[in-house]
Design a protein around this motif. Structure first.
Motif: not given
Ligand code: MN3
Length: 335
Positions: A220-233
């Motif tokens: 689930x985590x590997x596909x989660x768009x939250x990773x992009x939010x964290x990267x931008x942050x």
């Protein structure tokens, strides 16, 4: 009749609310099923008293406030903007829910997936060396906190630790990512059986770790768009620009140009710093750099207009244009 219908609608909508009220999750197994690795009393107190208290305190802190409609992820992601009560109890609820999910009595545990197994092999070698590294990190965390296995924005596995009830989703954490396995390092997790012997507790915990569950969280985590939010942050120059843009553009929408008139130089400076900054690797592409150049030009022109004491209408149009380009930049970060 009409008024009766209206009354009915009023009554029914009065009971519909978007409020998030958190509940203590069930463990799935009886407290004694985790013995001999974790004794029944520890499980009971940890779940029904400690975790329940985080849930109660979180509900108490947010019900009736604007935070009530936010997701648990948002409560944690913007931890630096939250009160300590919200930060600690949102973290406490999330962390413990993850912890219970990954624990199961030996006989019902499920297998590690091929995908997670491969990722571990590539980064840590064998599973046992991952365990050794997590044990070392856990032993190195002074006082209360958590050790994590997480997925980072570049979709790699990483180990980190946090203090108190913080976790890697929070913007207050140095190492960011989505946790897929958490080790509770608070003494309340082990004191009755292991007293001060954290190492013995860690050994016991591996016997209860359900790798099938960790694997599902990895998928689930590997596909989660939250990773992009964290990267931008994690791109400070973008955050800095965003702050000034928000604080000047939003007042301008309601006709207040004063913030923009006083901060146009700052806006220009931040746009220049943003253009020359190094974006996170996966966002680094030509389109993004083109948009950042256009954004700087737009901010330059706004600053000129302010210096010429241009009319409000001119500035409103100019800042709206820059804001559009900024959204384009943010959109490019999503590709
Ligand atoms: Mn705990």
């Amino acid at each position: 009749m009409k008024s009766l219908t209206a009354l009915f609608i009023f009554i029914s909508t009065a009971f519909i609310s978007n409020s998030q009220v958190y509940k203590l999750p069930d463990l799935g197994y009886a407290y004694q099923d985790y013995a001999p690795f974790i004794d029944a009393k520890t499980m009971e107190i940890h779940h029904s008293k400690h975790h329940q208290a985080y849930v109660n305190n979180l509900n108490k802190a947010i019900v009736g406030t604007a935070l009530e409609t936010q997701s648990l992820t948002d409560l944690m992601f913007y931890a630096s903007y939250r009160s300590d009560v919200v930060r600690n109890n949102a973290g406490g609820h999330f962390n413990h829910s993850l912890f219970w999910d990954n624990l199961a009595p030996v006989l019902v545990q499920t297998e590690i997936s091929a995908e997670l197994s491969l990722a571990i092999k590539e980064q840590f070698g064998v599973l046992d060396s991952l365990k050794v590294k997590l044990n070392q990190a856990s032993m190195g965390r002074f006082g209360s906190g958590w050790a994590w296995l997480m997925v980072t924005p570049d979709k790699k596995l990483a180990i980190s630790t946090t203090a108190n009830q913080d976790n890697p989703i929070m913007d207050v954490s140095k190492e960011r990512g989505i946790p897929i396995l958490g080790i509770d390092l608070w003494e309340h997790a082990y004191y009755l059986s292991y007293q001060n012997k954290r190492a013995d507790y860690l050994t016991a915990l591996w016997s209860l770790t359900n790798w099938g569950s960790v694997s599902a969280k990895y998928a689930t985590a590997i596909k989660d768009s939250l990773l992009i939010e964290i990267e931008k942050d994690s791109w400070p120059a973008l955050k800095d620009f965003h702050k000034v843009m928000a604080q000047t553009f939003h007042p301008s929408e309601s006709g207040n140009l004063q913030p923009l008139r006083t901060r146009s130089t700052e806006l220009l400076t931040k746009s220049m710093l943003l253009r020359i900054s190094v974006p996170p690797k996966s966002l680094d592409k030509k389109e993004l750099h083109d948009a950042l150049s256009r954004l700087e030009k737009a901010c330059h022109s706004i600053n000129e207009q302010v210096n010429k004491n241009a009319k409000d209408a001119v500035l409103i149009k100019a800042i709206a244009g820059a804001h559009d380009i900024f959204h384009e930049v943010q959109g490019l970060c999503h590709d």
